[in-house]
Design a protein around this motif. Structure first.
Motif, short mmCIF file in Angstrom:
data_model
loop_
_atom_site.label_atom_id
_atom_site.label_comp_id
_atom_site.label_asym_id
_atom_site.label_seq_id
_atom_site.Cartn_x
_atom_site.Cartn_y
_atom_site.Cartn_z
N VAL A 188 19.10 -81.26 -33.64
CA VAL A 188 19.37 -82.69 -33.40
C VAL A 188 20.53 -82.85 -32.42
CG1 VAL A 188 20.23 -84.81 -34.48
CG2 VAL A 188 18.43 -83.49 -35.59
N ILE A 189 21.59 -82.04 -32.61
CA ILE A 189 22.75 -82.12 -31.72
C ILE A 189 22.35 -81.79 -30.29
CG2 ILE A 189 24.95 -81.03 -31.14
CD1 ILE A 189 25.47 -80.78 -34.15
N ARG A 190 21.59 -80.71 -30.11
CA ARG A 190 21.19 -80.29 -28.76
C ARG A 190 20.19 -81.25 -28.13
NH1 ARG A 190 22.11 -74.92 -27.03
NH2 ARG A 190 20.25 -75.10 -25.72
N THR A 191 19.37 -81.89 -28.94
CA THR A 191 18.35 -82.79 -28.41
C THR A 191 18.89 -84.18 -28.13
OG1 THR A 191 16.64 -81.59 -29.63
CG2 THR A 191 16.06 -83.78 -28.83
N VAL A 192 19.78 -84.66 -28.99
CA VAL A 192 20.20 -86.06 -28.93
C VAL A 192 21.61 -86.23 -28.39
CG1 VAL A 192 20.56 -88.14 -30.31
CG2 VAL A 192 18.66 -86.61 -30.85
N LEU A 193 22.53 -85.33 -28.72
CA LEU A 193 23.94 -85.57 -28.41
C LEU A 193 24.43 -84.76 -27.21
CD1 LEU A 193 25.34 -85.72 -32.06
CD2 LEU A 193 24.72 -87.61 -30.55
N VAL A 194 24.74 -83.50 -27.42
CA VAL A 194 25.28 -82.68 -26.33
C VAL A 194 24.61 -81.32 -26.30
CG1 VAL A 194 27.55 -83.79 -26.30
CG2 VAL A 194 27.16 -81.81 -27.77
N GLU A 195 24.64 -80.72 -25.11
CA GLU A 195 24.09 -79.38 -24.95
C GLU A 195 24.95 -78.62 -23.94
OE1 GLU A 195 19.89 -77.15 -23.66
OE2 GLU A 195 20.05 -79.33 -23.64
N PHE A 215 29.60 -79.27 -20.96
CA PHE A 215 28.86 -80.01 -21.97
C PHE A 215 28.08 -81.12 -21.27
CE2 PHE A 215 31.81 -78.65 -25.56
CZ PHE A 215 30.82 -77.91 -26.19
N VAL A 216 26.83 -81.28 -21.67
CA VAL A 216 25.94 -82.27 -21.07
C VAL A 216 25.68 -83.39 -22.07
CG1 VAL A 216 23.67 -82.65 -20.05
CG2 VAL A 216 24.86 -80.49 -19.66
N ASN A 217 25.94 -84.61 -21.65
CA ASN A 217 25.66 -85.80 -22.47
C ASN A 217 24.15 -86.03 -22.47
OD1 ASN A 217 25.20 -88.48 -23.35
ND2 ASN A 217 27.24 -89.11 -22.72
N ASP A 243 26.59 -89.32 -10.10
CA ASP A 243 26.47 -88.61 -11.38
C ASP A 243 26.09 -87.15 -11.12
OD1 ASP A 243 26.98 -90.96 -12.65
OD2 ASP A 243 24.98 -91.20 -13.54
N VAL A 244 26.70 -86.24 -11.87
CA VAL A 244 26.30 -84.84 -11.85
C VAL A 244 25.36 -84.62 -13.03
CG1 VAL A 244 27.06 -82.44 -11.97
CG2 VAL A 244 28.43 -84.12 -10.72
N ILE A 245 24.12 -84.25 -12.75
CA ILE A 245 23.11 -84.19 -13.80
C ILE A 245 22.53 -82.79 -13.94
CG2 ILE A 245 22.47 -86.62 -13.49
CD1 ILE A 245 19.94 -85.61 -12.00
N VAL A 246 22.10 -82.49 -15.15
CA VAL A 246 21.31 -81.29 -15.43
C VAL A 246 19.87 -81.74 -15.62
CG1 VAL A 246 20.88 -79.42 -17.06
CG2 VAL A 246 23.22 -80.02 -16.45
N PHE A 247 18.95 -81.05 -14.95
CA PHE A 247 17.55 -81.47 -15.03
C PHE A 247 16.63 -80.26 -15.03
CE2 PHE A 247 18.83 -81.38 -10.60
CZ PHE A 247 17.80 -80.71 -9.96
N MET A 383 29.51 -83.68 -18.40
CA MET A 383 30.70 -84.44 -18.75
C MET A 383 31.99 -83.69 -18.46
SD MET A 383 29.67 -86.10 -22.44
CE MET A 383 29.54 -84.48 -23.22
N VAL A 384 32.09 -82.48 -19.00
CA VAL A 384 33.38 -81.80 -18.96
C VAL A 384 33.17 -80.29 -19.04
CG1 VAL A 384 33.69 -81.88 -21.47
CG2 VAL A 384 35.70 -81.80 -20.01
N VAL A 385 34.06 -79.55 -18.38
CA VAL A 385 34.07 -78.09 -18.49
C VAL A 385 34.83 -77.74 -19.77
CG1 VAL A 385 34.87 -75.93 -17.46
CG2 VAL A 385 34.06 -77.80 -15.99
N TRP A 386 34.17 -77.05 -20.68
CA TRP A 386 34.85 -76.71 -21.94
C TRP A 386 35.29 -75.24 -21.97
CZ3 TRP A 386 32.91 -73.14 -25.56
CH2 TRP A 386 31.60 -72.68 -25.32
#
Length: 414
Positions: A188-195, A215-217, A243-247, A383-386
């Protein structure tokens, strides 16, 4: 003292018999165990990370002070984690108590499950004895007396085996239930929140460096149905320029890319002498350095190499970011486009403009032609480099130039 009925839950029966002093001591132990758990620093970072990301997304200017603050807190939590790890392994007493308390919790949880499952088959007197012994186990645990706790746990084990032995056979769900729940939460976290996503190449230099972990929103553009490229509805907003996006690459769906959105539906994009034009309007860029050195990775040689580029600061519809251009541009790149972005798609480019397999070049697939990214293929916004493991940094001299780049921790992706 009340008598436990066979239908009462063990935890509820124990709670009914605790004195105020026992309840207070138990709460103190619970808090102590929480704060000395190895999960405590990780949860601390997680709880601080949520407002941090929200703040820098809503007010980007705050990153100038919020990022150093978050980085300092993160490093403090790392130090706390290491300290707890050392303490937990060095202190013999704490190690023994931790093991015994774990055994006690497991046994109490097992008794709770059995009594709930076969409550009509257990006499009230048996439930009462189990409750009394469970309270003695709890008292020994709170007191921190390892020998007493070991004795009381053995007594509870014997009592459990004597009266609940025939019911101790675990179901399949008892074995896989915890694992299944953890797996579901992670999914759920990876699908809905962050990955998390690792930067594998230099196409987004200097904004994102090879080895950065971002981390990807996942919810800002809408949640994709798993294993599909279908987004049933938008949650926050559509992708915007900058926007910087992952696709998921629509030309080669076995690969995920990370690029910057340059054009949105209806835009006409051109690149003239390196300057981006959107709907005929040149996007401002300022020369920063004509000989800026970046560190790239040679996959074949398995080593880092320096690359000299021209560094610019570009204002893309209000999003100011860095971009690179090769000092020796390939022929034919003086004028690229025009490209008209179709409905529900975006036009993307890497910030390392002359070293990026992006929309201009069929997203890296064989052949020539423009390739747009449909909304359904967008996984989320970076979003951010962790974490950052790449050229330079701590211990890089031991690992072929690759080290821990602490200065990039919690760096906002702009």
């Amino acid at each position: 003292m009340s008598t436990a009925s066979p239908s009462a839950k063990l935890g509820a029966a124990m709670a009914a018999r605790r004195t105020p002093e026992q309840l207070r001591a138990r709460r103190q132990l619970v808090w102590r165990e929480l704060l000395t758990s190895l999960w405590a620093p990780l949860c601390g970072v997680g709880l601080a990370f949520i407002p941090y990301v929200t703040l820098i997304e809503m007010a980007p200017a705050t990153a100038s002070w919020a990022q150093p603050l978050m980085k300092g807190f993160g490093l403090l939590m790392v130090a706390a984690f290491v300290g707890l790890l050392v303490w937990r392994n060095v202190s013999r007493k704490e190690s023994v108590l931790r093991t015994l308390r774990h055994e006690a919790r497991e046994l109490l949880a097992e008794d709770e499950r059995i009594l709930e499952r076969v409550k009509d088959k257990v006499p009230a007197t048996v439930a009462d004895r189990l409750t009394e012994q469970a309270l003695r186990v709890e008292s020994a645990s709170v007191a921190g007396n390892a020998e007493a706790l070991r004795t009381e746990v053995k007594a509870l084990e014997a009592l459990t085996q004597e009266h609940l032995g025939p019911y101790r056979k675990q179901s399949v769900w008892d074995f896989v239930g915890g694992f299944a729940k953890a797996l579901l939460i992670a999914a759920v976290i990876r699908t809905v929140l962050v990955e998390p996503y690792r930067i594998p190449s230099g196409s987004m230099l200097p904004t994102l460096q090879i080895g950065d972990q971002v981390f990807v929103n996942k919810y800002i553009y809408g949640v994709r149905i798993p294993f599909t490229n279908f987004v049933p509805f938008r949650i926050v907003r559509a992708p915007q320029r900058g926007d910087v996006i992952v696709f998921n690459n629509p030309v080669d769906e076995s690969k995920d890319f990370i690029k910057r959105v340059v054009g949105i539906p209806g835009d006409t994009v051109e690149i003239v002498d390196g300057v981006v034009r959107i709907n005929g309007e040149a996007q401002t860029r300022t020369l920063v350095s004509p000989d800026f050195v970046v560190h790239n990775w040679d996959e074949r040689a398995g080593q880092w190499f320096d690359q000299e580029e021209v560094l610019y600061r570009e204002d893309l519809s209000g999003v100011v970011h860095s971009s690179l251009q090769s000092p020796m541009r390939m022929p034919g790149r003086e004028h690229e486009g025009p490209y008209t972005v179709p409905t529900d798609s975006v036009f993307v480019m890497g910030d390392n403009r002359d070293n990026s397999a992006d929309s201009r070049y069929n997203l890296g697939a064989p052949g020539y032609g423009v390739a747009y990214v449909p909304y359904g293929h967008i996984k989320g916004k970076a979003m951010v480099v962790w974490l950052s493991l790449g050229y330079g940094g701590l211990l890089s001299n031991l690992f072929g130039g690759t080290g821990l780049r602490v200065e990039r921790f919690f760096e906002p992706v702009r």
